[in-house]
Write an enzyme that holds these catalytic residues in place. Structure first.
Site, PDB file in Angstrom:
ATOM      1  N   HIS A  53       0.763  -0.923   0.249  1.00  0.00           N
ATOM      2  CA  HIS A  53       0.366   0.106  -0.104  1.00  0.00           C
ATOM      3  C   HIS A  53       0.525   1.215  -0.279  1.00  0.00           C
ATOM      4  O   HIS A  53       1.440   2.133   1.658  1.00  0.00           O
ATOM      5  CB  HIS A  53      -1.446  -0.086   1.328  1.00  0.00           C
ATOM      6  CG  HIS A  53      -1.854  -1.218   1.372  1.00  0.00           C
ATOM      7  ND1 HIS A  53      -2.240  -2.371   1.823  1.00  0.00           N
ATOM      8  CD2 HIS A  53      -3.006  -1.267   1.093  1.00  0.00           C
ATOM      9  CE1 HIS A  53      -2.816  -2.969   1.727  1.00  0.00           C
ATOM     10  NE2 HIS A  53      -3.179  -2.238   0.886  1.00  0.00           N
ATOM     11  N   HIS A 293      -4.195   3.311  -4.793  1.00  0.00           N
ATOM     12  CA  HIS A 293      -4.183   2.601  -3.860  1.00  0.00           C
ATOM     13  C   HIS A 293      -2.746   1.762  -3.665  1.00  0.00           C
ATOM     14  O   HIS A 293      -1.906   1.433  -1.882  1.00  0.00           O
ATOM     15  CB  HIS A 293      -5.539   2.220  -2.775  1.00  0.00           C
ATOM     16  CG  HIS A 293      -6.137   1.920  -1.887  1.00  0.00           C
ATOM     17  ND1 HIS A 293      -5.923   0.731  -1.279  1.00  0.00           N
ATOM     18  CD2 HIS A 293      -6.208   2.715  -0.975  1.00  0.00           C
ATOM     19  CE1 HIS A 293      -5.992   1.565   0.005  1.00  0.00           C
ATOM     20  NE2 HIS A 293      -6.507   1.788   0.125  1.00  0.00           N
ATOM     21  N   GLU A 444     -19.963   2.384  22.888  1.00  0.00           N
ATOM     22  CA  GLU A 444     -19.407   1.906  23.347  1.00  0.00           C
ATOM     23  C   GLU A 444     -18.017   1.636  22.256  1.00  0.00           C
ATOM     24  O   GLU A 444     -17.107   0.670  22.837  1.00  0.00           O
ATOM     25  CB  GLU A 444     -20.444   0.231  23.409  1.00  0.00           C
ATOM     26  CG  GLU A 444     -21.346   0.989  23.800  1.00  0.00           C
ATOM     27  CD  GLU A 444     -23.067   1.623  23.325  1.00  0.00           C
ATOM     28  OE1 GLU A 444     -23.675   2.176  24.082  1.00  0.00           O
ATOM     29  OE2 GLU A 444     -23.010   1.873  22.564  1.00  0.00           O
ATOM     30  N   HIS A 508     -31.914  -7.254  24.141  1.00  0.00           N
ATOM     31  CA  HIS A 508     -30.613  -6.986  25.299  1.00  0.00           C
ATOM     32  C   HIS A 508     -30.294  -8.166  26.272  1.00  0.00           C
ATOM     33  O   HIS A 508     -29.599  -8.121  26.632  1.00  0.00           O
ATOM     34  CB  HIS A 508     -31.263  -5.547  26.546  1.00  0.00           C
ATOM     35  CG  HIS A 508     -31.622  -4.597  26.313  1.00  0.00           C
ATOM     36  ND1 HIS A 508     -32.110  -4.109  24.604  1.00  0.00           N
ATOM     37  CD2 HIS A 508     -30.865  -3.823  26.713  1.00  0.00           C
ATOM     38  CE1 HIS A 508     -32.407  -2.755  24.895  1.00  0.00           C
ATOM     39  NE2 HIS A 508     -32.060  -2.353  25.489  1.00  0.00           N
TER      40      HIS A 508
END
Length: 708
Positions: A53, A293, A444, A508
């Site tokens: 890369h 790339h 989170e 949940h």
């Protein structure tokens, strides 16, 4: 929000007037030759093994020269110097950019022979430190990066760590902590959700020691950026509380970039975002396109670049003398920086001996043993019957006060996790950066990855904690995984870990999440059943220096379980109810274990002598000697049945059958769910009896594992 545009320097204007070769001015200066040396080395690394890369690394070369030569504080002779600036390559696929700069500036481990290993097949056991993505174990690499956006969160964590240390230990005229954090990002990083979570939090926290440098080449792997993203990124960053600096000539103009970086240092009360326009694969036939790339570059362009630098195009992996001296000067300069810092620390010690002593212990990661003494001696009977999340909250409150490395917080669920804190201990500019409690908000994924950055700042200096529901550790999982892969000690606390979650329903109820974390290498997943085992889980988690732990906790009061042991938790699984000449073993953990105990008592009374095993940690059990494991789970063919409110995938290597979930949960009261899914005492007994009848005396091991 304020923003700044860096004007084009004389060098950039000269290029426009002179129209020289592919953007270069006719008379190249030392900066230009340094950029060429870096690009030509990257060309060699791409060509040596048929790819890599390299496109972004080519485009970012002037940025690298500006950072490593003029701005960053670091010491190539001591990559672990405590007060160095930290550089995070969030677009980690461009790793050769970082590797080449480490080599050029004199990091002793980054030899040319090591660089030649980049992209190699690595057959016959060959090893190199030049991996396709940077890995934290190698000196000169701050964090492991590659999954886009993770590095942004890591950088926020590093900035939090530096801010906290500076607030605690700096004194007037004695800034013993000055380290700044520089994070390189590409278009992909800025599209990832984790980056947006982290950017938002960093702006809210006003982390003015953090600089994110955007390699704005407008190209992604699949094509032009405007195929998929046309937003005003500067406006988004300003809206998130960042100061924005624009550099429009980032492919050649080192001094324009230096000006931006030095301006960033003066900005107060905001993190800084530097938007630098570059050209991916600059100077090649595929420049500015997605084809640059990754892969090899055309030889004609590479040869032309080397001729421009005064190099023989047929010679590879050689740095011209002048740019080599230009870069190597940084080694002596870095050594002098560390000497000055050591003198500063010495004078700081003389002026503030108590503060300096605490600072030294913090740097050493010396957290004392008081926390261990308390955990070993605490009487768990005071928590009799309490839910493990309640016990965990009480333990956090005790340990937080005496364990100086503990820091962190939760994703807006600390109340449910029973994590208490004082308002004066919050890490926030409106309170103090000396605080250890971090309000992560509902972020989170970022919470887990930011915690990795905090832990990576200096081994042992910080022990971050995180907290939310177990189901939301699915959101956090990529960050937790990177922490495990990187061997970073973080303690994650997951409450509401079963369908005892109740009326919140299957959204949940984390019936499958345990399988992910139990399978995750180097993560200790521990599911204690009561206060005694929760204490044991804490001893293990606080003692672990080589990776994260996740404590899986319940919200319901626990029923009686005999003979639990905080020290037995370290064995991973152990017998809590034994029976001579047992005909059956029931194994369980967490909120389901007391049902298994009650079922065993009923089965034994009815003539089926039943042992019970508590198995809070498969990770620790697997490390025990085979003889011990055989004593817990005999291989003599007697039935061994696991009982747990999860999909039973991970139990199959220990038991002959499992009582567990085969689908999602249900929105109902906790007791009714245990009855509904046959995981209460009555359901366990019924399923076990049916299983034993079906075996009809057959060897359970030979019969093979089955779901009951």
């Amino acid at each position: 929000m304020p923003s700044t545009t860096i004007p084009e320097t004389n060098g950039a204007l000269d290029r426009k007037r002179q129209g020289s070769i592919k953007g270069w001015r006719e008379s190249l200066d030392a900066d230009d030759h340094a950029v060429l040396a870096l690009r030509n080395l990257v060309f060699d690394l791409c060509l040596q093994n048929g790819g890599g890369h390299g496109g972004s690394a080519i485009g970012m070369a002037a940025i690298g020269v500006a950072l490593w030569k003029y701005v960053m504080r670091y010491n190539p002779s001591n990559p672990d110097w405590f007060d160095r600036d930290r550089f995070v390559l969030s677009n980690g696929h461009t790793s050769m950019f970082l590797y080449a700069l480490n080599h050029l500036t004199g990091f002793e481990n980054w030899t040319m022979d090591e660089l030649k290993g980049y992209g190699s097949a690595k057959t016959d056991g060959y090893k190199t430190i030049c991996h396709s993505h940077p890995e934290i174990e190698i000196p000169g690499i701050e964090v492991t990066t590659g999954p886009l956006g993770q590095g942004v969160a890591n950088a926020v964590g590093l900035a939090i760590a530096s801010k906290n240390l500076a607030a605690r230990y700096n004194r007037p005229e004695f800034d013993v902590v000055q380290s700044r954090i520089y994070c390189m990002v590409g278009d992909g990083c800025l599209m990832e959700g984790i980056a947006l979570e982290s950017i938002s939090l960093a702006g809210s926290l006003q982390l003015d020691n953090l600089v994110v440098i955007y390699d704005n080449n407008q190209v992604t792997c699949d094509g032009p950026l405007d195929w998929i993203n046309t937003e005003d990124v500067n406006a988004k960053m300003r809206a998130s509380g960042w100061h924005v600096i624009d550099v429009f000539e980032g492919s050649y103009d080192v001094q324009a970039i230096v000006s931006a970086l030095k301006l960033a240092i003066t900005v107060k009360g905001q993190p800084v975002f530097i938007n630098i326009r570059t050209v991916i694969g600059l100077g090649t036939e595929v420049a500015g396109t997605f084809k640059a790339h990754h892969g090899v570059f055309d030889k004609i362009s590479v040869e032309e670049s080397k001729r421009l630098a005064g190099q023989d195009p047929s010679v590879t992996h050689t740095i011209p003398e002048a740019p080599l001296a230009y870069f190597k000067e940084r080694k002596a300069f870095g050594e002098s920086l560390e000497v000055k810092w050591n003198n500063l620390v010495s004078n700081h010690s003389a002026a503030y001996p108590d503060v300096a002593q605490a600072f030294e212990l913090t740097r050493k990661g010396d957290n004392g043993t008081e926390w261990l003494n308390i955990l070993q001696q605490i009487d768990s009977s005071q928590f009799q019957g309490q839910a493990t999340r309640e016990v965990n909250g009480a333990l956090i409150e005790k340990i937080w006060k005496i364990h100086p490395a503990m820091c962190g917080g939760g994703a807006d669920l600390v109340t449910s996790n029973k994590v208490s804190y004082t308002a004066s201990d919050v890490f926030h500019p409106t309170v103090s950066y000396a605080g250890r409690f971090i309000r992560y908000g509902i972020r989170e994924h970022a919470m887990a990855a930011i915690s990795n950055g905090i832990a990576a700042y200096n081994p042992g200096t910080f022990l971050p904690i995180t907290a939310t529901f177990l189901i939301f550790y699915l959101y956090a999982a990529p960050g937790v995984r990177m922490g495990a892969l990187s061997h970073l000690p973080v303690i994650h606390f997951a409450t509401h870990d079963s369908f005892a979650e109740g009326q919140n329903g299957p959204t949940h109820q984390a019936v499958e999440v345990d399988s992910l974390y139990r399978a995750m290498p180097n993560l200790s997943y521990i599911r204690p059943c009561d206060a005694e085992e929760t204490i044991g889980a804490w001893i293990l988690a606080l003692s672990k220096k080589t990776g994260p732990s996740l404590l899986s906790l319940g919200r319901d009061p626990v029923g009686p379980v005999p003979a639990t042991s905080r020290f037995g938790v370290a064995k991973g699984a152990y017998v809590v109810k034994d029976e001579p000449n047992a005909k059956l073993t029931l194994a369980s953990c967490g909120t389901n274990l007391h049902y298994a105990v009650a079922a065993a008592e009923g089965l034994t009374a009815d003539g089926i002598a039943t042992r019970v095993v508590s198995a809070p940690s498969f990770d620790h059990f697997d490390k025990e000697e085979q003889s011990y494991r055989d004593s817990v789970f005999p291989r003599d063919g007697t039935p061994i049945v696991s009982v747990e409110e999860y999909i039973a995938t991970t139990w199959a290597r220990y038991v002959t059958a499992s009582i567990g979930m085969t689908g999602y949960g249900y929105s109902a009261s906790n007791p009714s769910n245990y009855e509904r899914f046959g995981l209460d005492t009555k359901g366990i007994v019924a399923k076990v009896r049916k299983y034993i009848d079906e075996l009809d005396g057959e060897n359970a091991r030979i019969a093979g594992w089955r779901q009951l």
